[in-house]
Scaffold this motif. Structure first.
Motif, PDB file in Angstrom:
ATOM      1  N   LEU A 122      11.600  17.606   2.182  1.00  0.00           N
ATOM      2  CA  LEU A 122      10.790  19.243   2.108  1.00  0.00           C
ATOM      3  C   LEU A 122      11.383  20.068   1.044  1.00  0.00           C
ATOM      4  N   GLU A 123      12.287  20.047   0.648  1.00  0.00           N
ATOM      5  CA  GLU A 123      13.186  20.747  -0.462  1.00  0.00           C
ATOM      6  C   GLU A 123      12.579  20.004  -1.829  1.00  0.00           C
ATOM      7  N   ARG A 124      12.495  18.748  -1.778  1.00  0.00           N
ATOM      8  CA  ARG A 124      12.298  18.019  -2.986  1.00  0.00           C
ATOM      9  C   ARG A 124      10.574  17.504  -3.164  1.00  0.00           C
ATOM     10  N   GLN A 125       9.762  18.181  -2.280  1.00  0.00           N
ATOM     11  CA  GLN A 125       8.565  17.604  -2.222  1.00  0.00           C
ATOM     12  C   GLN A 125       7.710  17.651  -3.572  1.00  0.00           C
ATOM     13  N   HIS A 126       7.971  18.452  -4.421  1.00  0.00           N
ATOM     14  CA  HIS A 126       7.282  18.616  -5.802  1.00  0.00           C
ATOM     15  C   HIS A 126       8.205  18.043  -6.890  1.00  0.00           C
ATOM     16  N   THR A 127       9.289  17.256  -6.401  1.00  0.00           N
ATOM     17  CA  THR A 127      10.008  16.570  -7.359  1.00  0.00           C
ATOM     18  C   THR A 127       9.702  15.065  -7.543  1.00  0.00           C
ATOM     19  N   GLU A 128       9.726  14.767  -8.891  1.00  0.00           N
ATOM     20  CA  GLU A 128       9.525  13.122  -9.087  1.00  0.00           C
ATOM     21  C   GLU A 128      10.490  12.390  -8.229  1.00  0.00           C
ATOM     22  N   ALA A 129      10.019  11.374  -7.422  1.00  0.00           N
ATOM     23  CA  ALA A 129      10.851  10.472  -6.881  1.00  0.00           C
ATOM     24  C   ALA A 129      11.713   9.673  -7.668  1.00  0.00           C
ATOM     25  N   GLY A 130      11.765   9.397  -8.847  1.00  0.00           N
ATOM     26  CA  GLY A 130      12.580   8.682  -9.656  1.00  0.00           C
ATOM     27  C   GLY A 130      14.026   9.299  -9.856  1.00  0.00           C
ATOM     28  N   VAL A 131      13.878  10.755  -9.719  1.00  0.00           N
ATOM     29  CA  VAL A 131      15.086  11.347 -10.032  1.00  0.00           C
ATOM     30  C   VAL A 131      15.829  11.654  -8.466  1.00  0.00           C
ATOM     31  N   LEU A 132      15.489  11.183  -7.363  1.00  0.00           N
ATOM     32  CA  LEU A 132      16.091  11.380  -6.200  1.00  0.00           C
ATOM     33  C   LEU A 132      17.246  10.528  -5.967  1.00  0.00           C
ATOM     34  N   SER A 133      18.447  10.771  -5.310  1.00  0.00           N
ATOM     35  CA  SER A 133      19.489  10.174  -4.888  1.00  0.00           C
ATOM     36  C   SER A 133      19.020   8.720  -4.264  1.00  0.00           C
ATOM     37  N   GLY A 134      19.956   7.726  -4.068  1.00  0.00           N
ATOM     38  CA  GLY A 134      19.469   6.623  -3.393  1.00  0.00           C
ATOM     39  C   GLY A 134      19.283   6.876  -1.862  1.00  0.00           C
ATOM     40  N   GLY A 135      20.097   7.941  -1.216  1.00  0.00           N
ATOM     41  CA  GLY A 135      19.906   8.290   0.108  1.00  0.00           C
ATOM     42  C   GLY A 135      18.479   9.067   0.165  1.00  0.00           C
ATOM     43  N   GLU A 136      17.982   9.994  -0.727  1.00  0.00           N
ATOM     44  CA  GLU A 136      16.645  10.438  -0.659  1.00  0.00           C
ATOM     45  C   GLU A 136      15.690   9.396  -0.802  1.00  0.00           C
ATOM     46  N   GLN A 137      15.859   8.532  -1.689  1.00  0.00           N
ATOM     47  CA  GLN A 137      14.624   7.431  -1.831  1.00  0.00           C
ATOM     48  C   GLN A 137      14.480   6.674  -0.544  1.00  0.00           C
ATOM     49  N   GLN A 138      15.777   6.236   0.192  1.00  0.00           N
ATOM     50  CA  GLN A 138      15.601   5.665   1.438  1.00  0.00           C
ATOM     51  C   GLN A 138      14.775   6.473   2.332  1.00  0.00           C
ATOM     52  N   MET A 139      15.166   7.719   2.432  1.00  0.00           N
ATOM     53  CA  MET A 139      14.470   8.631   3.447  1.00  0.00           C
ATOM     54  C   MET A 139      12.930   8.415   3.221  1.00  0.00           C
ATOM     55  N   LEU A 140      12.627   8.536   1.725  1.00  0.00           N
ATOM     56  CA  LEU A 140      11.096   8.623   1.332  1.00  0.00           C
ATOM     57  C   LEU A 140      10.543   7.484   1.502  1.00  0.00           C
ATOM     58  N   THR A 141      11.069   6.291   1.420  1.00  0.00           N
ATOM     59  CA  THR A 141      10.458   5.017   1.549  1.00  0.00           C
ATOM     60  C   THR A 141      10.135   4.585   3.113  1.00  0.00           C
ATOM     61  N   LEU A 142      11.044   5.147   3.875  1.00  0.00           N
ATOM     62  CA  LEU A 142      10.781   5.180   5.348  1.00  0.00           C
ATOM     63  C   LEU A 142       9.625   5.895   5.772  1.00  0.00           C
ATOM     64  N   CYS A 143       9.679   7.156   5.292  1.00  0.00           N
ATOM     65  CA  CYS A 143       8.635   8.369   5.666  1.00  0.00           C
ATOM     66  C   CYS A 143       7.224   7.751   5.111  1.00  0.00           C
ATOM     67  N   ARG A 144       7.432   7.315   4.046  1.00  0.00           N
ATOM     68  CA  ARG A 144       5.980   6.788   3.330  1.00  0.00           C
ATOM     69  C   ARG A 144       5.445   5.417   4.212  1.00  0.00           C
ATOM     70  N   THR A 145       6.374   4.631   4.833  1.00  0.00           N
ATOM     71  CA  THR A 145       5.738   3.551   5.592  1.00  0.00           C
ATOM     72  C   THR A 145       5.248   4.353   6.773  1.00  0.00           C
ATOM     73  N   LEU A 146       5.995   5.000   7.511  1.00  0.00           N
ATOM     74  CA  LEU A 146       5.402   5.796   8.899  1.00  0.00           C
ATOM     75  C   LEU A 146       4.249   6.555   8.482  1.00  0.00           C
ATOM     76  N   MET A 147       3.773   7.018   7.515  1.00  0.00           N
ATOM     77  CA  MET A 147       2.521   7.743   7.111  1.00  0.00           C
ATOM     78  C   MET A 147       1.490   6.974   7.339  1.00  0.00           C
ATOM     79  N   GLY A 148       1.890   5.582   7.431  1.00  0.00           N
ATOM     80  CA  GLY A 148       0.701   4.358   7.564  1.00  0.00           C
ATOM     81  C   GLY A 148       0.394   4.168   8.980  1.00  0.00           C
ATOM     82  N   ASP A 149       1.369   4.779   9.827  1.00  0.00           N
ATOM     83  CA  ASP A 149       1.088   4.616  11.515  1.00  0.00           C
ATOM     84  C   ASP A 149       1.258   3.360  11.800  1.00  0.00           C
ATOM     85  N   PRO A 150       2.298   2.686  11.320  1.00  0.00           N
ATOM     86  CA  PRO A 150       2.343   1.320  11.824  1.00  0.00           C
ATOM     87  C   PRO A 150       3.103   1.249  13.334  1.00  0.00           C
ATOM     88  N   ASP A 151       2.696   0.006  14.140  1.00  0.00           N
ATOM     89  CA  ASP A 151       3.248  -0.243  15.328  1.00  0.00           C
ATOM     90  C   ASP A 151       4.568  -0.941  15.589  1.00  0.00           C
TER      91      ASP A 151
END
Length: 231
Positions: A122-151
């Motif tokens: 939320l704090e970084r929502q308007h930040t380019e993803a390429g400058v995120l830390s490794g941990g933040e990128q992992q969070m983002l990738t997990l959340c992006r996948t969940l946004m597709g509502d997988p089973d």
């Protein structure tokens, strides 16, 4: 929910998987463990239609071998690769938006869910993803996948390179996925998180399953741990 039988996979002439068989039940967390080169990531790619394979992969009773990756994703399987694969020039919010299927209406997940799960996003929502830390990128990738509502979500090495506090956080939220009816296939090399959150553990060696049981049974099996795992 997911049933795999006698799965073989290939990179060109290289035969990587040799008769892999296992299943994942609804609302279950299954850990797929093993050393580097054991075939864990190839198994994930085979499920998602990203490598040549032979054998049986059924998803909710439907055969998916031979389908394209986007077709498999639209059936309700989500995949978080180990290299994270964020879109570096897009913002955090734009990355999440790309994860939605259709309008996102009726999904179990919303932007608010993602930002509540990981306030740092939320704090970084308007930040380019390429400058995120490794941990933040992992969070983002997990959340992006969940946004597709997988089973079912297949997540490959989610703790690689993360600080211990972030590892614990990822583990907590993988467990919370069960509360929303999502199954997890967790591909890991390290035992710490997998043994804490998994219902079942599978161990791979040389492209085959060499052990299947509960985390307690794996913990008690010193031979498997010594021969096939990094302990």
């Amino acid at each position: 929910m997911l049933h795999i039988d006698n799965l073989h996979a290939f990179y060109g002439k290289s035969h990587v998987l040799h008769g892999v068989s296992f299943g994942v039940k609804p609302g279950e967390i299954v850990a797929l463990l093993g050393r580097n080169g054991s075939g864990r990531s190839t198994t994930a790619k085979a499920i998602m239609g990203l490598v040549d394979c032979q054998g049986q992969i059924d998803w909710k009773g439907q055969a998916i071998v031979g389908k394209k990756a986007f077709e498999i994703a639209h059936l309700g399987l989500g995949y978080v690769p180990e290299n994270r694969d964020i879109f570096p020039k897009l913002t955090v919010h734009q990355n999440l938006l790309l994860g939605q299927k259709g309008s996102g209406k009726g999904s179990r997940w919303s932007f608010d869910d993602m930002y509540q799960m990981f306030p740092r996003l939320l704090e970084r929502q308007h930040t380019e993803a390429g400058v995120l830390s490794g941990g933040e990128q992992q969070m983002l990738t997990l959340c992006r996948t969940l946004m597709g509502d997988p089973d079912l979500i297949i997540i490959d090495e989610p703790t690689e390179g993360l600080a211990p506090k972030i590892v614990e956080l990822v583990g907590q939220y993988l467990k919370k996925l069960k509360d929303r009816g999502i199954s997890v296939l967790l591909i890991e090399q390290k035992l710490t998180i997998a043994m804490k959150i998994s219902d079942r553990a599978l161990v791979m060696g040389h492209g085959s399953i060499v052990f299947e049981g509960t985390p307690d049974e794996l913990n008690a099996n010193t031979y498997i741990r010594k021969e096939w795992l990094e302990v």
